[in-house]
Write a protein that holds these residues in place. Structure first.
Motif, PDB file in Angstrom:
ATOM      1  N   VAL A  59       0.868  -1.173   0.000  1.00 53.87           N
ATOM      2  CA  VAL A  59       0.000   0.000   0.000  1.00 53.87           C
ATOM      3  C   VAL A  59       0.907   1.225   0.000  1.00 53.87           C
ATOM      4  N   PHE A  60       0.357   2.383  -0.279  1.00 57.68           N
ATOM      5  CA  PHE A  60       1.218   3.565  -0.317  1.00 57.68           C
ATOM      6  C   PHE A  60       0.492   4.807   0.173  1.00 57.68           C
ATOM      7  N   VAL A  61       1.264   5.689   0.806  1.00 55.83           N
ATOM      8  CA  VAL A  61       0.783   7.005   1.221  1.00 55.83           C
ATOM      9  C   VAL A  61       1.968   7.956   1.143  1.00 55.83           C
ATOM     10  N   GLY A  62       1.741   9.153   0.668  1.00 50.70           N
ATOM     11  CA  GLY A  62       2.783  10.170   0.659  1.00 50.70           C
ATOM     12  C   GLY A  62       2.788  10.951   1.958  1.00 50.70           C
ATOM     13  N   VAL A  63       3.964  11.349   2.417  1.00 48.10           N
ATOM     14  CA  VAL A  63       4.057  12.197   3.604  1.00 48.10           C
ATOM     15  C   VAL A  63       3.401  13.543   3.317  1.00 48.10           C
ATOM     16  N   SER A  64       3.537  14.009   2.097  1.00 48.57           N
ATOM     17  CA  SER A  64       3.024  15.307   1.674  1.00 48.57           C
ATOM     18  C   SER A  64       1.524  15.260   1.376  1.00 48.57           C
ATOM     19  N   ASN A  65       0.789  16.180   1.978  1.00 47.52           N
ATOM     20  CA  ASN A  65      -0.642  16.299   1.686  1.00 47.52           C
ATOM     21  C   ASN A  65      -0.889  16.632   0.219  1.00 47.52           C
ATOM     22  N   SER A  66      -0.079  17.520  -0.330  1.00 49.17           N
ATOM     23  CA  SER A  66      -0.268  17.945  -1.724  1.00 49.17           C
ATOM     24  C   SER A  66      -0.071  16.782  -2.681  1.00 49.17           C
ATOM     25  N   THR A  76      -6.106  13.731   1.626  1.00 49.52           N
ATOM     26  CA  THR A  76      -4.972  14.177   2.426  1.00 49.52           C
ATOM     27  C   THR A  76      -4.244  12.953   2.973  1.00 49.52           C
ATOM     28  N   THR A  77      -3.094  13.178   3.590  1.00 49.06           N
ATOM     29  CA  THR A  77      -2.359  12.075   4.200  1.00 49.06           C
ATOM     30  C   THR A  77      -3.192  11.399   5.283  1.00 49.06           C
ATOM     31  N   ASP A  78      -3.807  12.191   6.160  1.00 51.14           N
ATOM     32  CA  ASP A  78      -4.636  11.622   7.223  1.00 51.14           C
ATOM     33  C   ASP A  78      -5.803  10.825   6.657  1.00 51.14           C
ATOM     34  N   LEU A 125      -5.642  -3.988   8.405  1.00 52.68           N
ATOM     35  CA  LEU A 125      -6.015  -4.874   9.507  1.00 52.68           C
ATOM     36  C   LEU A 125      -6.644  -6.164   8.984  1.00 52.68           C
ATOM     37  N   LYS A 126      -7.470  -6.044   7.962  1.00 51.85           N
ATOM     38  CA  LYS A 126      -8.104  -7.221   7.367  1.00 51.85           C
ATOM     39  C   LYS A 126      -7.065  -8.113   6.700  1.00 51.85           C
ATOM     40  N   LEU A 127      -6.122  -7.515   6.000  1.00 53.63           N
ATOM     41  CA  LEU A 127      -5.069  -8.289   5.350  1.00 53.63           C
ATOM     42  C   LEU A 127      -4.224  -9.033   6.378  1.00 53.63           C
ATOM     43  N   LYS A 128      -3.887  -8.357   7.470  1.00 50.62           N
ATOM     44  CA  LYS A 128      -3.063  -8.993   8.493  1.00 50.62           C
ATOM     45  C   LYS A 128      -3.809 -10.141   9.167  1.00 50.62           C
ATOM     46  N   GLU A 129      -5.119 -10.002   9.318  1.00 49.89           N
ATOM     47  CA  GLU A 129      -5.930 -11.087   9.892  1.00 49.89           C
ATOM     48  C   GLU A 129      -5.867 -12.338   9.026  1.00 49.89           C
ATOM     49  N   GLN A 130      -5.653 -12.127   7.720  1.00 52.53           N
ATOM     50  CA  GLN A 130      -5.589 -13.249   6.779  1.00 52.53           C
ATOM     51  C   GLN A 130      -4.160 -13.749   6.550  1.00 52.53           C
ATOM     52  N   GLY A 131      -3.219 -13.197   7.307  1.00 49.82           N
ATOM     53  CA  GLY A 131      -1.838 -13.646   7.201  1.00 49.82           C
ATOM     54  C   GLY A 131      -1.099 -13.119   5.984  1.00 49.82           C
ATOM     55  N   ILE A 132      -1.568 -12.010   5.415  1.00 50.36           N
ATOM     56  CA  ILE A 132      -0.933 -11.428   4.233  1.00 50.36           C
ATOM     57  C   ILE A 132       0.244 -10.550   4.641  1.00 50.36           C
ATOM     58  N   TYR A 133       1.333 -10.653   3.905  1.00 50.29           N
ATOM     59  CA  TYR A 133       2.496  -9.778   4.099  1.00 50.29           C
ATOM     60  C   TYR A 133       2.137  -8.393   3.554  1.00 50.29           C
ATOM     61  N   VAL A 134       2.315  -7.354   4.380  1.00 54.27           N
ATOM     62  CA  VAL A 134       1.954  -6.001   3.962  1.00 54.27           C
ATOM     63  C   VAL A 134       3.182  -5.101   3.973  1.00 54.27           C
ATOM     64  N   ARG A 135       3.430  -4.522   2.844  1.00 51.65           N
ATOM     65  CA  ARG A 135       4.544  -3.577   2.651  1.00 51.65           C
ATOM     66  C   ARG A 135       3.941  -2.182   2.494  1.00 51.65           C
ATOM     67  N   ALA A 136       4.360  -1.244   3.304  1.00 47.84           N
ATOM     68  CA  ALA A 136       3.860   0.124   3.218  1.00 47.84           C
ATOM     69  C   ALA A 136       4.907   1.005   2.543  1.00 47.84           C
ATOM     70  N   CYS A 137       4.530   1.622   1.444  1.00 48.98           N
ATOM     71  CA  CYS A 137       5.433   2.495   0.693  1.00 48.98           C
ATOM     72  C   CYS A 137       5.183   3.942   1.109  1.00 48.98           C
ATOM     73  N   ILE A 138       6.227   4.572   1.628  1.00 49.63           N
ATOM     74  CA  ILE A 138       6.143   5.952   2.108  1.00 49.63           C
ATOM     75  C   ILE A 138       6.698   6.871   1.023  1.00 49.63           C
ATOM     76  N   SER A 139       5.816   7.515   0.285  1.00 48.86           N
ATOM     77  CA  SER A 139       6.242   8.392  -0.818  1.00 48.86           C
ATOM     78  C   SER A 139       6.633   9.769  -0.278  1.00 48.86           C
ATOM     79  N   THR A 140       7.387  10.507  -1.089  1.00 46.29           N
ATOM     80  CA  THR A 140       7.827  11.884  -0.780  1.00 46.29           C
ATOM     81  C   THR A 140       8.407  11.996   0.630  1.00 46.29           C
TER      82      THR A 140
END
Length: 300
Positions: free
Chosen positions: A99-106, A115-117, A128-143
């Protein structure tokens, strides 16, 4: 005195991040041939594709077929920006989802109109649903270093966003210089801060080579203690929502640098170049990375 790891893991992002912004349509069979050639080169962690709207990223319309038809080697990651994408990825058989989210709101507003929030809150039940199913989750932090709209990013904001993902139970954080503006001092300082403040978290660095600083930034990140790096065969890539960002750092160039430093990757530079040769005829621009140029000139 340099402090360097004995081993480094390269996470190949060419089939996903590398091709997502490609203007020339790349056929499914050519993507699969590219992926299999990269696996033959020794790559065991790879971003295969994205489960995103084909309206916005038409290059990824064949995502389900890619997941189903590629050989299962190591960790095969797919990007899913929301619940719909995650469900489609699971239906196709994916077991590792980014999954991905940028630090920057813009950046977020230009990318997904949130927005980021708002982005974090929308992703929370999905993760949370993915983790309940045992899925590996990688979070991509852009900007994480610079935003194309807001400029320099406060490192404390990066840490805060990473902590929110950690609270959700993610398995890995990929922290990105999306615009390719970071310098080695900034690379060292941010990753040292992240390692100090987020102990026992799997951290990966992701550098774009817009200003030809990516290899220097990788070396600086290793000095800070990072031993995992995203890279893209042939230097393919560029973010469609980040004006001016060019390709990712080239896998073959990173692997060669590691070889020259006696750092083990398990990856064959020559075979990565052979994989680049598989995809090169199907992209819209010439590939001209350092090691691939040597390969074409029969000097590798």
């Amino acid at each position: 005195m340099f402090i360097l790891p004995e081993e480094v893991t390269l996470i190949e992002v060419g089939p996903r991040d590398g091709l997502q912004n490609e203007s020339k349509h790349v056929q499914e069979k050519d993507k699969i041939a590219f992926i299999h050639a990269l696996q033959e080169a020794g790559i065991t962690e790879m971003e295969l594709t994205s489960f995103v709207s084909p309206k916005w990223v038409p290059q990824m319309a064949d995502a389900a077929h890619i997941v189903k038809k590629t050989k299962k080697v190591g960790k095969q990651i797919v990007l899913a920006p929301n619940e719909k994408g995650a469900n489609l990825a699971l239906e196709a058989g994916a077991r590792s989802i980014a999954v991905f989210v940028g630090v920057s709101n813009s950046f977020n507003k230009n990318n997904i109109n949130r927005t980021t929030d708002e982005s974090i809150e929308a992703l929370k039940p999905v993760i949370l649903k993915l983790k309940e199913q045992g899925i590996y989750v990688r979070a991509c932090i852009s900007t994480a270093f610079y935003c194309p709209f807001e400029g320099k990013i406060n490192p404390d904001s990066v840490v805060e966003l990473c902590l929110r993902f950690i609270e959700m139970g993610i398995d890995e954080l990929s922290v990105a210089d999306t615009v390719g503006r970071a310098n080695p001092r900034e690379s060292f300082e941010l990753f040292k801060k992240l390692i100090d403040e987020l102990p026992n978290v799997l951290l990966t660095a992701h550098f774009h080579d817009t200003r030809k600083m990516a290899l220097a930034n990788i070396f600086a990140a290793m000095q800070a203690g990072i031993d995992r790096f995203d890279s893209s065969a042939g230097g393919l890539g560029g973010c469609p929502f980040s004006p001016g960002a060019t390709g990712n750092v080239a896998t073959e160039d990173v692997a060669h640098m590691m070889d020259s430093l006696n750092i083990h990757t398990g990856i064959s530079v020559k075979k990565v170049c052979e994989a680049v040769a598989v995809i090169a005829p199907h992209v819209s621009h010439p590939i001209d990375t350092g090691m691939y140029r040597l390969f074409l000139n029969a000097q590798l």
